[in-house]
Design an enzyme around this catalytic site. Sequence first.
Site, PDB file in Angstrom:
ATOM      1  N   ASP A 238       0.801  -1.224   0.000  1.00  0.00           N
ATOM      2  CA  ASP A 238       0.000   0.000   0.000  1.00  0.00           C
ATOM      3  C   ASP A 238       0.835   1.276   0.000  1.00  0.00           C
ATOM      4  OD1 ASP A 238      -2.553  -1.077  -0.235  1.00  0.00           O
ATOM      5  OD2 ASP A 238      -2.564  -1.654   1.871  1.00  0.00           O
TER       6      ASP A 238
ATOM      7  N   ASP B  67      -6.518  -4.838  -5.074  1.00  0.00           N
ATOM      8  CA  ASP B  67      -6.327  -3.464  -4.589  1.00  0.00           C
ATOM      9  C   ASP B  67      -5.030  -2.849  -5.126  1.00  0.00           C
ATOM     10  OD1 ASP B  67      -7.424  -5.477  -2.940  1.00  0.00           O
ATOM     11  OD2 ASP B  67      -7.494  -4.185  -1.189  1.00  0.00           O
TER      12      ASP B  67
HETATM   13  N1  GLY Z   1      -7.529  -3.638   1.431  1.00  0.00           N
HETATM   14  C1  GLY Z   1      -7.952  -2.348   1.085  1.00  0.00           C
HETATM   15  C2  GLY Z   1      -9.413  -2.228   1.091  1.00  0.00           C
HETATM   16  O1  GLY Z   1     -10.013  -2.355   2.132  1.00  0.00           O
HETATM   17  O2  GLY Z   1      -9.989  -2.005   0.066  1.00  0.00           O
END
Ligand code: GLY
Length: 376
Positions: A93, A155
Amino acid sequence: MTTIQKAWAQEAWAQTVAKVDKTSKRIGDGFPHASVGGEYKLEPAYWWTAGFWPGLLWLLYRDTKDEGLKQLAESCEQQLDQVVTDYYRLDHDIGFMWTLTSVARYKLTGADDSKRRALLAANLLAARFNVKGSYIRAWNPWREGEDNAGWAIIDCMMNLPLLHWATLTTGDPRFKEIAVRHADMAVEHFIRPDGSVNHIVIFDPATGEKLSVNGGQGFAPESAWSRGTAWAIYGMSLSYKYTGDEKYLHAAKRAAHFFLANLPEDHVPHWDFRLPDGIPAYRDSSAGACAACGLLLIAEQVNGQEASLYREAGERILHSLYTNYGAWDSETEEGLVTHGTSHYPEGKNIDVPLIYGDYYFVEGLSRLLGHGELFW
Ligand code: GLY
């Protein structure tokens, strides 16, 4: 946009500016994630959502030139320096975190220290690439005995713009090459034939062989987590923007068509599109807001009637979020957009405002109003 449509977006923008002016006095340079009981809970700087509040502040600053908001965003960015030093909490992230802080500031102000931070972040993200499986590794073993070296998640498509930015900024093609290989892997292994997507795909990290899929934040491996679909729509349309490769545009459209075909009447998705009877069908407004941004980006990259189709679909979602989900007049709710669902399977932050829902809603408005280039 017609004059009437523009009028609601301008009204929504004015309400957003007024509300954030108030909430920023309490949230300050903290890192909000979910608003529970009306107040945003603050997370440590290493949490994956750390970029969304400063990103939102930059979106507003770009229009209002409010120096107070700029200083808060800059302070958030500086606090992320410690996360790099601590190292162990860094994961895939990195893109979400530094795109909406350092890249945003660099694009808006040209600050060299932000460029340096964003390049360092891009290097750390690139280092997570598994060459055998062609995926950027998700997460780390957060718990004793956990082994997720072979995990990739949808993601992560939203982390790729940091790599494209790094190649454009330095001329070094390695970053883009990794982004392209990860996106190709996602087209092959994440986007299903009907346009729904897997959340987690597990590879053998030593050989790259695909082993299985995992439901992750969706209801089940074969269900259809709506925010995952939104990550695919926006992430694939961004990959198309940076490469011009039509396969990403087709993947974005496929996910978009599945998403739109499964929306309820008010155009804001349930947290999973394939829930069995008896499982609560909470909305996930954050999935709607993110998908709307992806739809607007698809619209910008196609022509004629097709462009109108995607643009109007994005506007419909944003308009519904504004009129049916906004907490504009509430003195007891800090969130802008209510009814987000963060992680139903873990029972976390269900049916509450989420900072990424707020962020993408504000980004979508900013796009409708033509405020300027994307931070992604
Ligand atoms: N893992 C990131 C989200 O909650 O979309």
